[in-house]
Design a protein around this motif. Structure first.
Motif: not given
Length: 677
Positions: A37-44, A107-115, A117-124, A143-147
Motif C-alpha cells: 500500500p501507499d505509505p504516504g507522501f512523506v515516505t514516497t 550523511f550519518g544523520l541522513v542514514a539514520l533517517l533512512m532507516i 523511511l525504508v521500513l515505511s516504504d517496504v511495509s506500506g 530489512v536488509a536495506t535498513a541494515q
C-alpha cells in the motif's frame, strides 16, 4: 573569500528534488509491482529526496578529504617535503577537512533517517508509525536495506567525529578512506544484489558508486577551493582532471555492465527503467567530455592569471548543477521496478551465489572453468598497469629497476586474476575445500609475490619530489614509510597477532563464518581481509621496501617460527572437527554432485595444514639468506675498520695483550735472578 555552503545546499536541493519528483511520478507503477500500500507522501517523496541528498553529502565528504590530502599543499616544515608526515594542514586544507567532517556527520544523520523511511516504504506503514523504538528495531533486524543504512550511519558518524579533531596532513588519507567506506554497504543492496549474476551486479555497482562520489565530490571541493582563492589552483585542476577522466571511464563501463546484466538491450528504450539508464549514461558521458574540455581550457588561463577565477567558477558551478541533476536521475532507479528478469526460474544456487556450477571441482578442471572477477580481477589488472607505467617512468628518467621485482609483481597480479576468475574462485562460495584453497593463495601466495615487487620503492624511484612545500607522489610514498600507522603495523607482535587473528577468527567462531559465506558482501570482505592481512605480514617480515625501525633478521625469524606451528595447528583442528560449518547454506545450494560436506571440510583442513608450510618455507629461506648476507656485510665492515686502525675496542684489546706480555717478561726476569735461572 566567500562561503560555499549556499552552493552546496543548492546542489543538494537540485539532486533531491529531481530524484524525488521523478520517483513520485512513477509511484503507482512501483507500488503495484511491489504489491504494497501507499505509505504516504512523506515516505514516497522524502525517501528518494533524502537518498539523493545523502549521496551528495557522501560525495562532498570524499572530495573534501581528497583535496585536503592530495590537492592542497599542507604547511610542510621549512618546505622540506621529506618532513611531510609531520606537516599540519594549511588554512585551505583545514577548511576542506572540516567540510569533509561536517558532510560525513550530516550523511550519518541522513542514514539514520533512512532507516524508518525504508521500513515505511517496504511495509506500506505511514512514516510517523515507524518512528517508534520497536519499529526501529524491526527495521534493523529484518530489512536488509535498513541494515545497510545502519552500518552506513555508524561509519559516517565515526568518520565525521574523528575528522573534526584531526588537523594534520597524515590523517587526511585515512579520513578519505573512511569516507569511501561509508558508501560500500549501499552497494551491497538493491537491484544489483539480487537475482542472477548478482556477483557481477554488485561488483560493477560498487565500482560505479565509488568513482561517482570521487568525481562529483572532487568537483564540489574544487569549486570551493576556487571560491576561497586557495593557492595552487592550477595544481588542483590538473590533478583532479586526471582523476575525473579515469572516474568517468569507470562509471561509464561499470554502468553499462550493470545495466546489461539486469535488463535486455531491447528494454533500454521501451521501459521507464531502461530510459532512466539511457538518460543517466548519456548525461555521464556528456558531462565527462564537457568537463575534461573545460579543465583543459581553464588550466592555461588560471596559470596565466591566478587571481581571475570568475570564468572557472561560473563554468564549474554549472557543471556541478548538471552533475546533481544526473545524480537525482540515478537515484530514481532504486524506486523504479526493473523489467522482468531474463530467466524468471532461477535455481537456488543462482539465487544464492549468482551463477550455476555444474561440475565437481577437481585438481585439473578448476583451470578450465572461467568467470572473470569484476572486483579483484580488475584490481589486479589496474595494479599491473600502474606498476608497468611506473617502471617505464623510472627507466625513461635513467633510473635502474630490477627486472626480478617486476616479474614478482606481475606474478602476484596474475595469481590474483587466476585465483579469483578460475574454478577456484568460482567454487569458493560453494565448497569449503575450495574456499580454504583460495584463502591460502590470497593470504600467503599473492601477497608474498606482491611484496617482493617493492611498490613503495618503485614509486619513490619513478617520481621526483615535488617543488619545496608542494609534495607529490614520491613524497606521499615516503611519508607513508615514516608514518606512525606503519610503525604500529610493522611491530612484530602487532603484525603477528593481526595475521593469526584474521586467519583464525572466522573459523573458530562458527556463526561468524556462516554469516560471512551466506552473503556476497561477506565473501568480498573475507577475500579483501585475506589479501591485506597477508600483505602486511609478509611486507614486514621479508619486504624489500624501506620500513624504518624494521627489526633485525633474527627477530623476524622468530616471528616466522611462531606463526608456522600455529598454521599447522589450524589445519589439524579443522581435520578433527566433526561439526560442519555453514551446513545450512551449503545444503541450500543443491550442488548436482551432492558432496559429503564433512569430508569436504576435512579436505579443507588438510589444505590448510599442507599448503601453509610452503610459502613460509620460502620466507624462511629468504630470511636465512638475508641473515647470512647481513653477517658477511658486518664482518667486512669490521675487518675494514680494523685494517684502518679505527676500531677502538680492537686497539684496546691489543694494548691489553701488550701490557700483559710486558708484565710476563718482567716476571720471568725476576724469577731468573732469584732462582738462578
Amino acid at each position: 573569500m566567500r562561503s560555499t555552503w549556499p552552493l552546496y545546499l543548492l546542489f543538494f536541493v537540485v539532486a533531491g528534488l529531481i530524484g524525488a519528483t521523478i520517483s513520485y511520478a512513477f509511484l503507482t507503477e512501483s507500488l503495484t509491482a511491489l504489491g504494497i500500500p501507499d505509505p504516504g507522501f512523506v515516505t514516497t517523496y522524502g525517501l528518494p529526496f533524502f537518498r539523493a541528498v545523502g549521496w551528495m553529502l557522501a560525495a562532498l565528504a570524499v572530495g573534501s578529504f581528497m583535496f585536503a590530502a592530495f590537492y592542497i599543499s599542507p604547511r610542510v616544515p621549512e618546505g622540506d617535503n621529506d618532513r611531510l608526515i609531520k606537516a599540519p594542514l594549511s588554512v585551505d586544507g583545514h577548511l576542506a577537512s572540516r567540510t569533509g567532517a561536517v558532510s560525513a556527520l550530516c550523511f550519518g544523520l541522513v542514514a539514520l533517517l533512512m532507516i524508518p523511511l525504508v521500513l515505511s516504504d517496504v511495509s506500506g506503514t505511514p512514516f510517523v508509525q515507524t518512528l517508534r523504538p520497536d519499529a526501529f528495531g524491526v527495521a534493523l533486524e529484518q530489512v536488509a536495506t535498513a541494515q545497510a543504512w545502519g552500518v552506513v550511519a555508524a561509519i559516517a558518524l565515526v568518520t565525521g567525529i574523528v575528522g573534526l579533531f584531526l588537523r594534520n596532513w597524515a590523517s587526511q588519507p585515512l579520513l578519505m578512506l573512511g569516507a569511501i567506506l561509508m558508501i560500500v554497504p549501499l552497494a551491497m543492496e538493491g537491484h544489483s544484489a539480487s537475482g542472477g549474476d548478482h556477483d557481477y551486479g554488485t561488483n560493477s555497482y560498487l565500482w560505479h558508486l565509488v568513482f561517482m562520489v570521487v568525481w562529483v565530490g572532487g568537483l564540489m571541493a574544487l569549486v570551493a577551493h576556487g571560491r576561497r582563492l586557495g593557492p595552487d589552483l592550477d595544481v588542483a585542476l590538473r590533478r583532479y582532471s586526471a582523476v575525473a577522466l579515469f572516474s568517468i571511464i569507470v562509471m561509464a563501463v561499470s554502468g553499462l555492465v550493470n545495466a546489461g546484466i539486469r535488463i535486455e538491450f531491447s528494454d533500454w528504450f521501451t521501459t521507464r527503467y531502461g530510459l532512466i539508464i539511457v538518460a543517466k549514461t548519456v548525461g555521464v558521458i556528456v558531462l565527462g567530455v564537457f568537463g575534461w574540455l573545460h579543465r583543459a581550457w581553464t588550466i592555461p588561463k588560471v596559470q596565466a592569471n591566478p587571481h581571475d577565477r570568475r570564468l572557472f567558477r561560473r563554468v564549474a558551478i554549472g557543471e556541478v548543477l548538471v552533475m546533481a541533476a544526473v545524480t537525482g536521475v540515478a537515484i530514481t532507479m532504486g524506486r523504479t521496478p526493473p523489467p522482468p528478469p531474463r530467466d524468471p526460474n532461477l535455481s537456488p544456487m543462482a539465487v544464492q551465489i549468482g551463477y550455476e556450477l555444474t561440475e565437481e571441482p577437481t585438481f585439473l578442471n578448476v583451470w578450465t572453468m572461467w568467470r572473470f572477477d569484476l572486483l579483484f580481477g580488475t584490481i589486479a589488472l589496474l595494479l599491473a598497469a600502474g606498476y608497468l607505467y611506473a617502471v617505464w617512468r623510472a627507466r625513461r628518467a635513467g633510473r635502474d629497476w630490477a627486472t626480478s621485482r617486476t616479474v614478482w609483481w606481475l606474478l602476484g597480479c596474475a595469481s590474483l586474476v587466476l585465483t579469483m576468475s578460475s574454478g577456484i574462485g568460482l567454487n569458493m562460495p560453494a565448497s569449503y575445500s575450495m574456499h580454504m584453497l583460495g584463502h591460502m593463495i590470497l593470504s600467503m601466495v599473492v601477497p608474498l609475490f606482491l611484496v617482493f615487487g617493492a611498490p613503495l620503492t618503485l614509486l619513490m624511484t619513478a617520481f621526483k619530489s615535488g617543488p619545496p612545500g608542494r609534495p607529490g607522489i614520491r613524497d606521499w610514498a615516503y611519508a607513508f614509510t615514516q608514518s606512525r600507522l606503519l610503525r604500529i603495523i610493522s611491530n612484530p607482535v602487532v603484525n603477528l597477532v593481526q595475521f593469526l587473528f584474521f586467519f583464525y577468527v572466522m573459523y573458530l567462531i562458527i556463526p561468524l563464518y556462516e554469516l560471512m559465506i551466506s552473503e556476497h558482501a561477506g565473501h568480498m570482505i573475507m577475500n579483501a581481509i585475506f589479501l591485506v592481512s597477508g600483505y602486511f605480514y609478509f611486507w614486514e617480515v621479508v619486504g624489500p621496501d624501506p620500513i624504518p625501525h624494521r627489526r633485525p633478521t633474527p627477530v623476524r625469524l622468530a616471528v616466522l617460527f611462531v606463526s608456522m606451528p600455529v598454521h599447522l595447528f589450524l589445519g589439524v583442528y579443522l581435520m578433527q572437527l566433526n561439526t560442519v560449518m555453514g551446513q545450512e547454506f551449503y545444503e541450500s545450494l543443491f550442488l548436482p554432485w551432492n558432496p559429503d560436506l564433512l569430508v569436504d571440510q576435512k579436505e579443507g583442513g588438510g589444505i590448510a595444514w599442507a599448503f601453509g608450510s610452503f610459502p613460509l618455507a620460502i620466507v624462511f629461506a629468504r630470511l636465512a639468506l638475508d641473515w647470512r648476507r647481513e653477517d658477511k656485510a658486518e664482518t667486512k665492515v669490521y675487518d675494514d675498520k680494523v685494517a684502518r686502525g679505527e676500531d677502538d675496542e680492537f686497539e684496546s684489546y691489543n694494548q691489553m695483550l701488550a701490557r700483559m706480555n710486558a708484565g710476563g717478561e718482567q716476571r720471568d726476569d725476576y724469577y731468573n735472578k732469584e732462582f738462578g735461572k
